[in-house]
Design an enzyme around this catalytic site. Structure first.
Site, PDB file in Angstrom:
ATOM      1  N   THR A   2      -3.103-115.381 -18.372  1.00  0.00           N
ATOM      2  CA  THR A   2      -4.064-114.373 -18.070  1.00  0.00           C
ATOM      3  C   THR A   2      -3.773-113.352 -16.843  1.00  0.00           C
ATOM      4  O   THR A   2      -3.193-114.120 -15.883  1.00  0.00           O
ATOM      5  CB  THR A   2      -5.293-114.873 -18.101  1.00  0.00           C
ATOM      6  OG1 THR A   2      -6.144-114.149 -17.431  1.00  0.00           O
ATOM      7  CG2 THR A   2      -5.299-116.397 -17.253  1.00  0.00           C
ATOM      8  N   ASP A   3      -4.180-112.353 -16.693  1.00  0.00           N
ATOM      9  CA  ASP A   3      -4.171-111.440 -15.444  1.00  0.00           C
ATOM     10  C   ASP A   3      -4.928-112.230 -14.354  1.00  0.00           C
ATOM     11  O   ASP A   3      -4.795-111.835 -13.025  1.00  0.00           O
ATOM     12  CB  ASP A   3      -4.785-110.211 -15.619  1.00  0.00           C
ATOM     13  CG  ASP A   3      -6.252-109.855 -16.150  1.00  0.00           C
ATOM     14  OD1 ASP A   3      -6.868-111.106 -16.204  1.00  0.00           O
ATOM     15  OD2 ASP A   3      -6.777-109.038 -16.352  1.00  0.00           O
ATOM     16  N   GLU A   4      -5.878-113.106 -14.684  1.00  0.00           N
ATOM     17  CA  GLU A   4      -6.804-113.571 -13.551  1.00  0.00           C
ATOM     18  C   GLU A   4      -6.030-114.524 -12.642  1.00  0.00           C
ATOM     19  O   GLU A   4      -6.411-114.967 -11.428  1.00  0.00           O
ATOM     20  CB  GLU A   4      -7.881-114.632 -14.040  1.00  0.00           C
ATOM     21  CG  GLU A   4      -8.679-113.849 -15.097  1.00  0.00           C
ATOM     22  CD  GLU A   4     -10.033-114.221 -15.727  1.00  0.00           C
ATOM     23  OE1 GLU A   4     -10.839-114.922 -14.703  1.00  0.00           O
ATOM     24  OE2 GLU A   4     -10.611-113.955 -16.670  1.00  0.00           O
ATOM     25  N   TYR A  32     -10.696-121.873 -13.131  1.00  0.00           N
ATOM     26  CA  TYR A  32     -10.255-121.372 -14.473  1.00  0.00           C
ATOM     27  C   TYR A  32      -8.954-120.909 -14.107  1.00  0.00           C
ATOM     28  O   TYR A  32      -7.689-121.035 -14.531  1.00  0.00           O
ATOM     29  CB  TYR A  32     -11.120-120.435 -15.102  1.00  0.00           C
ATOM     30  CG  TYR A  32     -10.170-119.927 -16.107  1.00  0.00           C
ATOM     31  CD1 TYR A  32      -9.630-120.238 -17.373  1.00  0.00           C
ATOM     32  CD2 TYR A  32     -10.071-118.266 -16.276  1.00  0.00           C
ATOM     33  CE1 TYR A  32      -8.848-119.670 -18.228  1.00  0.00           C
ATOM     34  CE2 TYR A  32      -9.326-117.639 -17.143  1.00  0.00           C
ATOM     35  CZ  TYR A  32      -8.882-118.294 -18.255  1.00  0.00           C
ATOM     36  OH  TYR A  32      -7.918-117.610 -19.062  1.00  0.00           O
ATOM     37  N   LYS A  91      -4.978-121.984 -14.932  1.00  0.00           N
ATOM     38  CA  LYS A  91      -3.914-121.165 -15.494  1.00  0.00           C
ATOM     39  C   LYS A  91      -2.755-120.840 -14.508  1.00  0.00           C
ATOM     40  O   LYS A  91      -1.542-121.004 -15.090  1.00  0.00           O
ATOM     41  CB  LYS A  91      -4.584-119.913 -16.143  1.00  0.00           C
ATOM     42  CG  LYS A  91      -5.678-120.089 -17.161  1.00  0.00           C
ATOM     43  CD  LYS A  91      -4.956-120.569 -18.459  1.00  0.00           C
ATOM     44  CE  LYS A  91      -4.189-119.781 -18.965  1.00  0.00           C
ATOM     45  NZ  LYS A  91      -3.736-120.113 -20.343  1.00  0.00           N
TER      46      LYS A  91
HETATM   47  P1  NAD Z   1     -10.712-119.894 -26.700  1.00  0.00           P
HETATM   48  O1  NAD Z   1     -11.631-120.729 -25.824  1.00  0.00           O
HETATM   49  O2  NAD Z   1     -11.582-119.046 -27.768  1.00  0.00           O
HETATM   50  O3  NAD Z   1      -9.827-121.116 -27.665  1.00  0.00           O
HETATM   51  C1  NAD Z   1      -9.369-121.757 -26.902  1.00  0.00           C
HETATM   52  C2  NAD Z   1      -8.646-122.840 -28.187  1.00  0.00           C
HETATM   53  O4  NAD Z   1      -8.172-123.944 -27.568  1.00  0.00           O
HETATM   54  C3  NAD Z   1      -9.819-123.453 -28.920  1.00  0.00           C
HETATM   55  O5  NAD Z   1      -9.674-123.561 -30.388  1.00  0.00           O
HETATM   56  C4  NAD Z   1      -9.870-124.908 -28.524  1.00  0.00           C
HETATM   57  O6  NAD Z   1     -10.711-125.887 -29.515  1.00  0.00           O
HETATM   58  C5  NAD Z   1      -8.553-125.135 -28.227  1.00  0.00           C
HETATM   59  N1  NAD Z   1      -8.523-126.498 -27.220  1.00  0.00           N
HETATM   60  C6  NAD Z   1      -9.079-126.414 -25.947  1.00  0.00           C
HETATM   61  N2  NAD Z   1      -8.596-127.595 -25.374  1.00  0.00           N
HETATM   62  C7  NAD Z   1      -7.880-128.196 -26.051  1.00  0.00           C
HETATM   63  C8  NAD Z   1      -6.855-129.343 -26.047  1.00  0.00           C
HETATM   64  N3  NAD Z   1      -7.194-130.220 -24.988  1.00  0.00           N
HETATM   65  N4  NAD Z   1      -6.125-129.463 -27.060  1.00  0.00           N
HETATM   66  C9  NAD Z   1      -5.857-128.697 -28.457  1.00  0.00           C
HETATM   67  N5  NAD Z   1      -6.791-127.595 -28.194  1.00  0.00           N
HETATM   68  C10 NAD Z   1      -7.466-127.395 -27.117  1.00  0.00           C
HETATM   69  O7  NAD Z   1      -9.623-118.878 -25.926  1.00  0.00           O
HETATM   70  P2  NAD Z   1      -9.192-117.668 -26.243  1.00  0.00           P
HETATM   71  O8  NAD Z   1     -10.022-116.550 -25.534  1.00  0.00           O
HETATM   72  O9  NAD Z   1      -8.661-117.803 -27.626  1.00  0.00           O
HETATM   73  O10 NAD Z   1      -7.898-117.851 -25.113  1.00  0.00           O
HETATM   74  C11 NAD Z   1      -6.530-118.256 -25.705  1.00  0.00           C
HETATM   75  C12 NAD Z   1      -5.474-118.261 -24.512  1.00  0.00           C
HETATM   76  O11 NAD Z   1      -5.503-116.881 -23.882  1.00  0.00           O
HETATM   77  C13 NAD Z   1      -5.992-118.995 -23.522  1.00  0.00           C
HETATM   78  O12 NAD Z   1      -4.924-119.864 -22.882  1.00  0.00           O
HETATM   79  C14 NAD Z   1      -6.514-118.129 -22.317  1.00  0.00           C
HETATM   80  O13 NAD Z   1      -6.374-118.422 -20.799  1.00  0.00           O
HETATM   81  C15 NAD Z   1      -5.795-116.921 -22.632  1.00  0.00           C
HETATM   82  N6  NAD Z   1      -6.164-115.393 -22.346  1.00  0.00           N
HETATM   83  C16 NAD Z   1      -7.624-115.211 -22.728  1.00  0.00           C
HETATM   84  C17 NAD Z   1      -8.044-114.079 -22.528  1.00  0.00           C
HETATM   85  C18 NAD Z   1      -9.351-113.538 -23.197  1.00  0.00           C
HETATM   86  O14 NAD Z   1      -9.704-112.294 -22.748  1.00  0.00           O
HETATM   87  N7  NAD Z   1     -10.037-114.206 -24.038  1.00  0.00           N
HETATM   88  C19 NAD Z   1      -7.205-113.121 -21.943  1.00  0.00           C
HETATM   89  C20 NAD Z   1      -6.088-113.675 -21.365  1.00  0.00           C
HETATM   90  C21 NAD Z   1      -5.578-114.766 -21.716  1.00  0.00           C
END
Ligand code: NAD
Length: 325
Positions: A125-127, A149, A153
């Site tokens: 993530t950009d964060e 968070y 990351k």
């Molecule tokens: P989300 O919270 O919707 O999904 C996370 C998934 O991971 C869920 O299905 C959860 O059940 C699973 N999970 C959590 N802990 C787990 C574990 N210990 N073992 C197995 N599975 C597990 O998140 P998202 O928004 O889909 O983000 C996905 C990825 O993208 C993350 O790594 C996040 O840091 C990154 N990201 C998200 C965004 C955003 O805007 N949402 C932006 C940039 C990067």
């Protein structure tokens, strides 16, 4: 090709898997997918097809290394999405963030190394860069995360780099800006505001609403990840931006308009602790080196997202009132 996707039942991971199974990710047509997901509060099995000849779903935790060592052999690539992803929750309790995002990621990379997985993409993530008042971050910027968070990351990014550098794991990292689109949990800003508008509930806007985020449709993010999987270089980081900078107040106002409400629906609430003011990515590298370009115009993507929540109350109603939403 066999791809293992961690966190494939969450918002972005499930979009990636659905699109892949629809042969919508160039270079991954016909690939089969194993989804490994613990189905935390954020994961939902119903985000994926109930049955598909090229999909296997395994409920399991990335903290369970023996499970990963059992499951990973035979896969050509791993795309690692699984994480605790909500900043507010990390402020209340950082422990599970460090365990899942740092220790869990280390398990994923370790299992890839030991089982000979040939290609890995770590979704970050950009964060991790912190907050920037003006200009934008390139991939060479130092990591200065501010929330637990973001710190967890950043830890995973550094561990990923170490597995490339020390063990020669063929791994690339993506750092994307804020995503929006269907199937996003109602605790996140856009789905929270959209579903509140649909229910006629006020929109809680943190502080003065001046915090700036860069928004990208989840479909553009998933295409970028697939591109990096295919063509990214080992040990490299790729920013994935989008260029749609908006303040949280602007987002609230756009959604109010889409919902046919007026700005009296917006209620200022106490600001988030340590709230980063602005994120902005320079994503020249992925555009110039890999030929990436986002496709979804922001206003259109936002309107489509609003329509999706309006049309799918059965998906999000059970999430409202659970946890923070
Ligand atoms: P989300 O919270 O919707 O999904 C996370 C998934 O991971 C869920 O299905 C959860 O059940 C699973 N999970 C959590 N802990 C787990 C574990 N210990 N073992 C197995 N599975 C597990 O998140 P998202 O928004 O889909 O983000 C996905 C990825 O993208 C993350 O790594 C996040 O840091 C990154 N990201 C998200 C965004 C955003 O805007 N949402 C932006 C940039 C990067």
């Amino acid at each position: 090709m066999r791809v293992l996707v961690t966190g494939g039942a969450g918002f972005i991971g499930s979009h990636f898997v659905r699109t892949l199974l629809d042969d919508g990710l160039p270079g991954l047509e016909g690939a089969s997918v194993t989804v490994l997901d613990s189905l935390s509060y954020a994961g939902n099995r119903a985000n994926l097809p109930a049955a598909h000849p090229r999909l296997e779903f395994v409920r399991g935790d990335i903290l369970d290394l023996p499970l990963l060592l059992d499951l990973f052999p035979g896969h050509d690539a791993v795309v690692h999405f699984a994480a605790e992803s909500h900043v507010d929750r990390s402020i209340d309790d950082a422990n599970v963030f460090v365990r899942t995002n740092a220790e869990g990621s280390q398990n994923v990379f370790e299992a890839c190394r030991r089982t000979g997985v040939e290609r890995v993409v770590h979704v970050s993530t950009d964060e991790v860069y912190g907050s920037i008042d003006s200009g934008s971050w390139t991939e060479r910027e130092p990591l200065l995360p501010n929330s637990p968070y973001a710190a967890s990351k950043a830890a995973s990014d550094l561990i990923a780099r170490a597995y490339w550098r020390t063990h020669g794991l063929d791994l690339s990292i993506t750092r994307c800006s804020n995503n929006y689109g269907p199937y996003q949990h109602t605790e996140k800003l856009i789905p929270l505001f959209v579903t509140n508008l649909i229910e006629g509930v006020p929109l809680p806007l943190y502080g003065d609403g001046a915090n700036v985020r860069e928004w990208l449709h989840v479909d553009d993010h998933c295409r970028a990840i697939a591109l990096v999987l295919r063509e990214g270089a080992a040990g490299e980081v790729y920013n994935v931006g989008g260029g749609n900078e908006r303040t949280n107040r602007e987002i609230a106002e756009l959604l109010v308009e889409l919902g046919g409400a007026d700005t009296s629906a917006i209620r200022r609430v106490a600001d988030r602790l340590g709230h980063d003011l602005r994120y902005a990515l320079d994503d020249t590298k992925i555009r110039e080196e890999l030929g990436y370009a986002p496709r979804v115009p922001f206003e259109q993507g936002l309107a489509d997202t609003f329509a999706w929540y309006r049309d799918n109350p059965a998906w999000w109603k059970p999430l409202k009132g659970s946890g923070r939403a």
